[in-house]
Design a protein around this motif. Structure first.
Motif, PDB file in Angstrom:
ATOM      1  N   PRO A   1      46.548  27.604 -42.436  1.00 15.96           N
ATOM      2  CA  PRO A   1      46.034  26.242 -42.231  1.00 15.96           C
ATOM      3  C   PRO A   1      46.506  25.582 -40.948  1.00 15.96           C
ATOM      4  O   PRO A   1      45.751  24.817 -40.327  1.00 15.96           O
TER       5      PRO A   1
ATOM      6  N   LYS B   1      37.598  16.626 -40.228  1.00  9.87           N
ATOM      7  CA  LYS B   1      38.285  17.459 -41.215  1.00  9.87           C
ATOM      8  C   LYS B   1      37.299  18.272 -42.052  1.00  9.87           C
ATOM      9  O   LYS B   1      37.627  19.354 -42.549  1.00  9.87           O
TER      10      LYS B   1
ATOM     11  N   ASP C   1      40.350  26.162 -45.179  1.00  6.58           N
ATOM     12  CA  ASP C   1      41.560  26.951 -45.399  1.00  6.58           C
ATOM     13  C   ASP C   1      41.235  28.109 -46.334  1.00  6.58           C
ATOM     14  O   ASP C   1      40.640  27.909 -47.401  1.00  6.58           O
TER      15      ASP C   1
ATOM     16  N   GLN D   1      48.368  23.127 -49.412  1.00  5.86           N
ATOM     17  CA  GLN D   1      48.361  22.857 -47.977  1.00  5.86           C
ATOM     18  C   GLN D   1      47.076  22.150 -47.563  1.00  5.86           C
ATOM     19  O   GLN D   1      47.099  21.243 -46.718  1.00  5.86           O
ATOM     20  N   ASN D   2      45.970  22.545 -48.147  1.00 11.79           N
ATOM     21  CA  ASN D   2      44.690  21.916 -47.859  1.00 11.79           C
ATOM     22  C   ASN D   2      44.732  20.425 -48.199  1.00 11.79           C
ATOM     23  O   ASN D   2      44.258  19.578 -47.426  1.00 11.79           O
ATOM     24  N   ASN D   3      45.314  20.106 -49.336  1.00 13.49           N
ATOM     25  CA  ASN D   3      45.430  18.699 -49.741  1.00 13.49           C
ATOM     26  C   ASN D   3      46.349  17.928 -48.805  1.00 13.49           C
ATOM     27  O   ASN D   3      46.072  16.787 -48.433  1.00 13.49           O
TER      28      ASN D   3
ATOM     29  N   HIS E   1      42.143  18.975 -44.921  1.00 12.17           N
ATOM     30  CA  HIS E   1      41.010  19.790 -44.473  1.00 12.17           C
ATOM     31  C   HIS E   1      39.890  19.763 -45.509  1.00 12.17           C
ATOM     32  O   HIS E   1      40.134  19.538 -46.695  1.00 12.17           O
TER      33      HIS E   1
ATOM     34  N   VAL F   1      38.039  24.777 -49.101  1.00 16.34           N
ATOM     35  CA  VAL F   1      38.895  25.919 -49.435  1.00 16.34           C
ATOM     36  C   VAL F   1      37.994  27.100 -49.723  1.00 16.34           C
ATOM     37  O   VAL F   1      36.942  26.968 -50.358  1.00 16.34           O
TER      38      VAL F   1
ATOM     39  N   LYS G   1      35.956  18.081 -51.755  1.00 14.26           N
ATOM     40  CA  LYS G   1      35.948  19.204 -50.821  1.00 14.26           C
ATOM     41  C   LYS G   1      34.952  20.266 -51.254  1.00 14.26           C
ATOM     42  O   LYS G   1      34.554  20.338 -52.420  1.00 14.26           O
TER      43      LYS G   1
END
Length: 263
Positions: A167, A178, A183, A195-197, A201, A204, A224
């Motif tokens: 990421p 974003k 990711d 990590q995405n949260n 970004h 997923v 997302k």
């Protein structure tokens, strides 16, 4: 992908065919199929190796929705499309590494490897581009400027997305929305979602076998998008369509489309 990952994915494509969701037939023409490295033909002396214009042309000719491609920088900072750091696996030139070779030399020795600009000119706004970033902007400072310059004629999240297994590789592209950043998880699905949260970004992507219905619901509840791969069986395509997946990544796009082709 490492060989073990490919093996496990092949096994999952067989086992998950037993799912009841596989029985509801999906219309492949209505799905957003993404050809992983193009509609390539594997093997020595292939007429369409992965990540080449020949492999991407097969997608365009058969109306595949999108292509996934890998970008790395040459010694002089030119973005080219190739998965491996070196060129031994595909082109039997292990002596040539992308990062240590100027673009003019690479073009002379291995003309099959396209410049990213060639891909944009040929397929931009015709195929959706899923561009995997293989290197860190922290180590290759020219990466962000070079890639964004080539992509300047396209709309992020509309014509293309950037994706990465790391990421942080996407954090250098701060000028992009974003929503254009994906990711990608291998077996570290929950870690990537966290990590995405944290980074905000927009999407997923991960294994169809590891992204459970609960995780998909969690991702979508955060606003997302979700992609799954590698979906190489029509039955698994049916399952993923029934689960409301946004993008289906596949190594066999023509098979999923029902195309009968003699290469």
């Amino acid at each position: 992908m490492i060989d073990l990952t490919d093996h496990l994915n092949s096994l999952a494509n067989q086992l998950w065919r037993l799912s009841p969701a596989c029985r509801k037939v999906a219309d492949p023409a209505s799905l957003k199929l993404v050809a992983h490295r193009g509609a390539y033909i594997a093997g020595d002396d292939s007429p369409a190796p992965e990540n080449t214009l020949a492999a991407f042309d097969r997608c365009l000719n058969h109306h595949v929705w999108g292509i996934e491609l890998d970008v790395q920088l040459t010694l002089d900072g030119q973005p080219v499309v190739h998965h491996d750091p070196a060129c031994g696996r595909l082109f039997k030139r292990p002596d040539i590494s992308i990062a240590n070779t100027p673009f003019d030399t690479l073009r002379r020795e291995l003309p099959q490897i396209p410049h990213l600009q060639e891909v944009i000119a040929r397929y931009g706004q015709k195929l959706h581009l899923m561009i995997e970033i293989k290197e860190s902007w922290r180590e290759r400072r020219a990466l962000v400027a070079e890639v964004q310059a080539v992509l300047s004629s396209l709309d992020p999240a509309v014509d293309y997305h950037l994706l990465s297994l790391e990421p942080d590789h996407l954090e250098g592209f701060a000028a992009l929305p974003k929503a254009a950043l994906i990711d990608v998880a291998l077996t570290n699905t929950k870690q990537i979602i966290r990590q995405n949260n944290q980074l905000g970004h927009g999407a997923v992507a991960g294994s169809f076998a590891l992204l459970s219905n609960a995780l998909i619901k969690q991702i979508k509840a955060a606003g997302k998008a979700v992609g799954t791969g590698q979906v190489n069986q029509p039955d698994i395509m049916n399952r993923e369509a029934a689960r409301g997946i946004d993008w289906l990544f596949t190594d066999q796009p023509l098979r999923l489309l029902g195309v009968q082709e003699n290469h």
